[in-house]
Design a protein around this motif. Sequence first.
Motif, PDB file in Angstrom:
ATOM      1  N   HIS A  64       0.817  -1.152  -0.110  1.00 54.53           N
ATOM      2  CA  HIS A  64       0.042   0.093  -0.124  1.00 54.53           C
ATOM      3  C   HIS A  64       0.958   1.315  -0.119  1.00 54.53           C
ATOM      4  O   HIS A  64       2.133   1.113   0.095  1.00 54.53           O
ATOM      5  CB  HIS A  64      -1.071  -0.019   1.146  1.00 54.53           C
ATOM      6  CG  HIS A  64      -0.031  -0.011   2.699  1.00 54.53           C
ATOM      7  ND1 HIS A  64       0.379  -1.161   3.217  1.00 54.53           N
ATOM      8  CD2 HIS A  64       0.189   0.967   3.453  1.00 54.53           C
ATOM      9  CE1 HIS A  64       0.789  -0.903   4.296  1.00 54.53           C
ATOM     10  NE2 HIS A  64       0.628   0.368   4.527  1.00 54.53           N
ATOM     11  N   ARG A  66       1.654   4.334   1.937  1.00 54.74           N
ATOM     12  CA  ARG A  66       1.581   5.272   3.262  1.00 54.74           C
ATOM     13  C   ARG A  66       2.296   6.572   3.213  1.00 54.74           C
ATOM     14  O   ARG A  66       3.073   6.830   3.003  1.00 54.74           O
ATOM     15  CB  ARG A  66       2.557   4.121   4.194  1.00 54.74           C
ATOM     16  CG  ARG A  66       2.373   4.688   5.574  1.00 54.74           C
ATOM     17  CD  ARG A  66       3.047   3.681   6.660  1.00 54.74           C
ATOM     18  NE  ARG A  66       4.342   4.164   6.919  1.00 54.74           N
ATOM     19  CZ  ARG A  66       5.412   3.389   7.693  1.00 54.74           C
ATOM     20  NH1 ARG A  66       5.054   2.233   7.921  1.00 54.74           N
ATOM     21  NH2 ARG A  66       6.698   3.938   7.645  1.00 54.74           N
ATOM     22  N   ASP A  68       2.523   9.800   5.949  1.00 54.85           N
ATOM     23  CA  ASP A  68       2.529  10.397   7.073  1.00 54.85           C
ATOM     24  C   ASP A  68       2.579  11.675   7.159  1.00 54.85           C
ATOM     25  O   ASP A  68       3.471  12.517   6.745  1.00 54.85           O
ATOM     26  CB  ASP A  68       3.927   9.681   7.886  1.00 54.85           C
ATOM     27  CG  ASP A  68       3.800   8.116   8.432  1.00 54.85           C
ATOM     28  OD1 ASP A  68       2.717   7.868   8.795  1.00 54.85           O
ATOM     29  OD2 ASP A  68       4.673   7.478   7.920  1.00 54.85           O
ATOM     30  N   ARG A  82      -1.349   9.051  10.164  1.00 60.54           N
ATOM     31  CA  ARG A  82      -0.774   7.869   9.263  1.00 60.54           C
ATOM     32  C   ARG A  82      -2.205   7.565   8.400  1.00 60.54           C
ATOM     33  O   ARG A  82      -3.142   7.241   8.957  1.00 60.54           O
ATOM     34  CB  ARG A  82      -0.264   6.597   9.844  1.00 60.54           C
ATOM     35  CG  ARG A  82       0.050   5.449   8.846  1.00 60.54           C
ATOM     36  CD  ARG A  82       1.187   4.783   9.508  1.00 60.54           C
ATOM     37  NE  ARG A  82       2.325   5.281   9.536  1.00 60.54           N
ATOM     38  CZ  ARG A  82       3.394   4.803  10.454  1.00 60.54           C
ATOM     39  NH1 ARG A  82       3.260   3.473  10.858  1.00 60.54           N
ATOM     40  NH2 ARG A  82       4.384   5.336  10.299  1.00 60.54           N
ATOM     41  N   GLY A  84      -3.176   4.805   5.452  1.00 60.74           N
ATOM     42  CA  GLY A  84      -2.648   3.493   4.393  1.00 60.74           C
ATOM     43  C   GLY A  84      -3.565   3.585   3.297  1.00 60.74           C
ATOM     44  O   GLY A  84      -4.860   3.528   3.270  1.00 60.74           O
ATOM     45  N   ASN A 120      -2.951  -1.480   8.851  1.00 57.31           N
ATOM     46  CA  ASN A 120      -3.020  -2.507   8.052  1.00 57.31           C
ATOM     47  C   ASN A 120      -4.425  -3.517   7.914  1.00 57.31           C
ATOM     48  O   ASN A 120      -4.915  -3.689   6.887  1.00 57.31           O
ATOM     49  CB  ASN A 120      -1.898  -3.799   8.369  1.00 57.31           C
ATOM     50  CG  ASN A 120      -0.584  -3.178   7.905  1.00 57.31           C
ATOM     51  OD1 ASN A 120      -0.547  -2.852   7.064  1.00 57.31           O
ATOM     52  ND2 ASN A 120       0.195  -3.383   8.657  1.00 57.31           N
ATOM     53  N   SER A 130      -6.665   4.855   8.279  1.00 52.10           N
ATOM     54  CA  SER A 130      -6.168   5.990   9.095  1.00 52.10           C
ATOM     55  C   SER A 130      -6.211   5.987  10.428  1.00 52.10           C
ATOM     56  O   SER A 130      -6.759   5.084  11.133  1.00 52.10           O
ATOM     57  CB  SER A 130      -6.788   7.312   8.569  1.00 52.10           C
ATOM     58  OG  SER A 130      -8.030   7.395   9.302  1.00 52.10           O
TER      59      SER A 130
END
Length: 563
Positions: A64, A66, A68, A82, A84, A120, A130
């Motif tokens: 995926h 990511r 940040d 975060r 994803g 995840n 998130s």
Amino acid sequence: MDRLNSPAAALVAFVAIAASPVAQAAVPLQCSQLATAAGGLVGAPGIKTVSATTIPAAGANLAHCRVDVLYGESPEQNINVRVGLPLNSLDGGSGGVQGAWNGRTQGIGGGGCSGSLAVNAPVNAGYVGSGNDTGHTGGSCEPGVNADGTHNLQFINDFIRNGMKQQILLSKAAAAAYYGMQPVYNYWNGCSTGGRQGYVLAQELAGELDGILANAPAMYWTRFQTAQMWGQIVMKDLVGGPIAGAKLTQTTASALAACDANDGVTDGVIDDPRTCSFSAKANICGSPTAPAANCLTANEATAIDMIWDGPRNSEGTKIWFGLDRGTNLSGLNGANAFALGQTQFRWNTIDPNFDWRTVTIPGYADIAQQGSRNIADVTDTFGDLNAFRAKGGKLLTFVGMNDQLIMPQGVLHYYRQMARLYGGPKDANFNSVKEFFRVFRGPGVGHCSGGAGPQPQNLFGALVDWVENKVPPQTITAQNTAGGVVTRTRPLCPYPQTAIYKGSGSIDDAANFSCGGNLETRDVVCDSVLVKYKHEVKGRVDYRAGETTLAECKGLGPRHDGN
Ligand SMILES: [Ca+2]
């Protein structure tokens, strides 16, 4: 799925989110571009840094993108968010609405005094996932009070509300930029602190989320955390310290044995502990009803009865709810006082060195009142759901009736208030509030999960079905398993209904139960009336806040009509 499959979805894709701070892209971007000006995040108000990295598949976790983000409107504010994102078509994703994405976002909540950056699980299910760190690292809320005896309101507000609001806004903006289309449905999924966060998002960020799953919510943060210390104070004063765990366990088992059959089914679970009036005095050593082992002294029995009852002031008026009978009492009443409860006393008194051991039973009300007056308006987030309701949001809550850390009656207190607000006093079955907000009780279930009761299944799926297919959850299936084999199924019911045995067939088969009845009896409602907020020391019971009247409760005993 209507919106995902309709021609309107394409139009929706180009409509900017009003509250989003970020300009929208109309075409997909590569993951790495999200950390450049092209992604719209870099340079947006409040955004300090952005990184974007493609994370390769690892074990069961899918590859995926990511993102940040460090968010803060001042040097003192530093919220890590975060996001994803399942790989989009440019980055090789496939099988979804755009790339591997299912067109939806799912924000994940935290626990205790922590947020969560674990994304995840939603990503693996096709969602943009998130999380946020609530503005601080670690699980301590001690920094909420400064050394100079003031509140650190930046710390408190970032934890209580700001972190997850930015999480939601930034996750939606990142999704729009990465896929070149707006998310079609947006969800929240949290328990405990994550459940509390869900309620704050419903109260304070209406319109951004279509569905919120907010389980075992740690709502009324100051009031319930203060109440977490009640048992330790009672045991200190009456017994000199914590009661042995084996005695607590035995007394809980005795209460269960006494009240299990009251609900018509002897199944190792008290369906509604509020109807169980078992007294620990039955377990006093030497009494004919005492257990063979782990009987109690008279003071120990009094202490356990007071733990079940919850904190009261010197006039006998209830300040908050207790732990219900059947609950594992050791979580809050073990050898050490619960850390977050100890911290709460420091927030209440605005004293970073405050020692809970200085508080006595009659002094509890003063600590509670200091909490209400000094900080609960900031932390307790008990506002209405008017805007959330008007915008079509759906709120689903599960709460275990044997929650050992939060008091489930506090959750039901809020639900009763919302039921009266939207349905009025004649809506005894809570039909109006149930149109957009449903609470399912889990008899015998602990905090978020665990306990002897059947465990709820697929709550998030029920929420999605409600939002996207307009199918409100009528029941939630719960089950026990042993060694991977299902040993019992049982329906959970929308409050104030409960699961009623049909009278024949296996009690381990959900088919032999139906939802019905009404647990909001006069006794239950009147027993739930609390002292007036911010007047814990001398205040009278607040029937208005309890959604009942003195007239309704008069005659139920001195605790109802005498003060
Ligand atoms: Ca039972």
